[in-house]
Scaffold this motif. Structure first.
Motif, PDB file in Angstrom:
ATOM      1  N   ASP A 182      46.378  51.659  43.809  1.00 48.78           N
ATOM      2  CA  ASP A 182      46.935  50.996  42.629  1.00 48.78           C
ATOM      3  C   ASP A 182      48.348  51.458  42.296  1.00 48.78           C
ATOM      4  O   ASP A 182      49.040  50.816  41.530  1.00 48.78           O
ATOM      5  CB  ASP A 182      46.018  51.252  41.430  1.00 48.78           C
ATOM      6  N   HIS A 212      34.787  56.340  48.223  1.00 47.49           N
ATOM      7  CA  HIS A 212      34.058  55.082  48.390  1.00 47.49           C
ATOM      8  C   HIS A 212      34.681  54.255  49.522  1.00 47.49           C
ATOM      9  O   HIS A 212      33.974  53.693  50.349  1.00 47.49           O
ATOM     10  CB  HIS A 212      34.051  54.284  47.091  1.00 47.49           C
ATOM     11  N   GLY A 227      41.800  56.171  43.231  1.00 41.75           N
ATOM     12  CA  GLY A 227      42.020  54.784  42.841  1.00 41.75           C
ATOM     13  C   GLY A 227      41.277  54.455  41.556  1.00 41.75           C
ATOM     14  O   GLY A 227      40.246  55.037  41.243  1.00 41.75           O
ATOM     15  N   TYR A 228      41.805  53.516  40.795  1.00 40.07           N
ATOM     16  CA  TYR A 228      41.205  53.152  39.508  1.00 40.07           C
ATOM     17  C   TYR A 228      39.886  52.409  39.685  1.00 40.07           C
ATOM     18  O   TYR A 228      38.933  52.650  38.971  1.00 40.07           O
ATOM     19  CB  TYR A 228      42.171  52.291  38.687  1.00 40.07           C
ATOM     20  N   GLY A 229      39.829  51.477  40.625  1.00 40.82           N
ATOM     21  CA  GLY A 229      38.615  50.682  40.816  1.00 40.82           C
ATOM     22  C   GLY A 229      37.603  51.377  41.708  1.00 40.82           C
ATOM     23  O   GLY A 229      36.451  51.566  41.333  1.00 40.82           O
ATOM     24  N   GLN A 230      38.016  51.780  42.884  1.00 39.48           N
ATOM     25  CA  GLN A 230      37.170  52.508  43.828  1.00 39.48           C
ATOM     26  C   GLN A 230      37.959  53.721  44.273  1.00 39.48           C
ATOM     27  O   GLN A 230      39.121  53.602  44.623  1.00 39.48           O
ATOM     28  CB  GLN A 230      36.868  51.648  45.062  1.00 39.48           C
ATOM     29  N   ASP A 231      37.317  54.869  44.288  1.00 39.10           N
ATOM     30  CA  ASP A 231      38.059  56.038  44.750  1.00 39.10           C
ATOM     31  C   ASP A 231      38.079  56.053  46.280  1.00 39.10           C
ATOM     32  O   ASP A 231      37.392  55.282  46.943  1.00 39.10           O
ATOM     33  CB  ASP A 231      37.502  57.329  44.161  1.00 39.10           C
ATOM     34  N   PRO A 260      44.542  46.130  45.872  1.00 34.33           N
ATOM     35  CA  PRO A 260      44.177  46.904  44.685  1.00 34.33           C
ATOM     36  C   PRO A 260      42.771  47.492  44.854  1.00 34.33           C
ATOM     37  O   PRO A 260      41.895  46.858  45.447  1.00 34.33           O
ATOM     38  CB  PRO A 260      44.204  45.872  43.557  1.00 34.33           C
ATOM     39  N   SER A 261      42.558  48.690  44.322  1.00 38.16           N
ATOM     40  CA  SER A 261      41.295  49.390  44.558  1.00 38.16           C
ATOM     41  C   SER A 261      40.082  48.707  43.936  1.00 38.16           C
ATOM     42  O   SER A 261      38.954  48.998  44.315  1.00 38.16           O
ATOM     43  CB  SER A 261      41.393  50.833  44.056  1.00 38.16           C
ATOM     44  N   GLU A 262      40.285  47.796  43.000  1.00 35.47           N
ATOM     45  CA  GLU A 262      39.111  47.151  42.391  1.00 35.47           C
ATOM     46  C   GLU A 262      38.546  45.996  43.227  1.00 35.47           C
ATOM     47  O   GLU A 262      37.496  45.467  42.912  1.00 35.47           O
ATOM     48  CB  GLU A 262      39.422  46.668  40.966  1.00 35.47           C
ATOM     49  N   LEU A 263      39.237  45.608  44.295  1.00 37.63           N
ATOM     50  CA  LEU A 263      38.741  44.510  45.133  1.00 37.63           C
ATOM     51  C   LEU A 263      37.679  44.994  46.110  1.00 37.63           C
ATOM     52  O   LEU A 263      37.539  46.182  46.373  1.00 37.63           O
ATOM     53  CB  LEU A 263      39.897  43.864  45.901  1.00 37.63           C
ATOM     54  N   ASP A 264      36.902  44.071  46.661  1.00 35.44           N
ATOM     55  CA  ASP A 264      35.813  44.370  47.590  1.00 35.44           C
ATOM     56  C   ASP A 264      36.375  44.772  48.955  1.00 35.44           C
ATOM     57  O   ASP A 264      36.746  43.924  49.764  1.00 35.44           O
ATOM     58  CB  ASP A 264      34.916  43.138  47.719  1.00 35.44           C
TER      59      ASP A 264
END
Length: 129
Positions: free
Chosen positions: A30, A83, A76-80, A53-57
């Motif tokens: 991010d 993960h 990362g904000y969504g997925q570290d 972006p880290s929040e995507l699949d």
């Protein structure tokens, strides 16, 4: 014209007369500030870059982009990054991956432990930003 694909990272696209990227590096994170420097390095080696972006699949995007390497930040904000390491290992444990741990040396040990758990065979752990 003969192009040595082993020693030259770029292939000549004769129909357009320009150098075409030979592979793609997927950057998961991010913070765009560190990603811009990586863009320059990848461009030098003739590699395309896809910022994710880290929040995507990540699992879906690995199948979609089929990258030759993945770079991710550990926080990362969504997925570290841990993960992301698991997703990369599930997709292809031999896919080269670089994980950026920031300035916390404890995260380097945690990333190494995750490498053992996930079975990633080509992992580079980088500290500092």
């Amino acid at each position: 014209m003969i192009v040595d694909t082993v020693s030259s990272p770029m292939l000549l696209n004769e129909s357009r007369g320009v150098n075409a990227p030979q592979g793609l590096v997927m950057i998961v994170g991010d913070d765009l500030s560190w990603g811009q420097g990586l863009d320059t390095i990848c461009d030098f080696f003739g590699l395309a870059v896809e910022h994710v972006p880290s929040e995507l699949d990540v699992a879906y995007l690995l199948r979609e982009f089929r990258p030759m390497a993945v770079i991710a930040e550990v926080d990362g904000y969504g997925q570290d990054g841990f993960h992301v390491m698991g997703e990369v290992a599930a997709y292809d444990p031999d896919l080269p991956m670089m994980i950026l741990t920031g300035r916390d040396p404890a995260l380097m040990g945690a990333a190494d432990a995750m490498r053992e758990i996930t079975g990633l065979t080509h992992l580079c752990i980088v500290t500092g930003k």
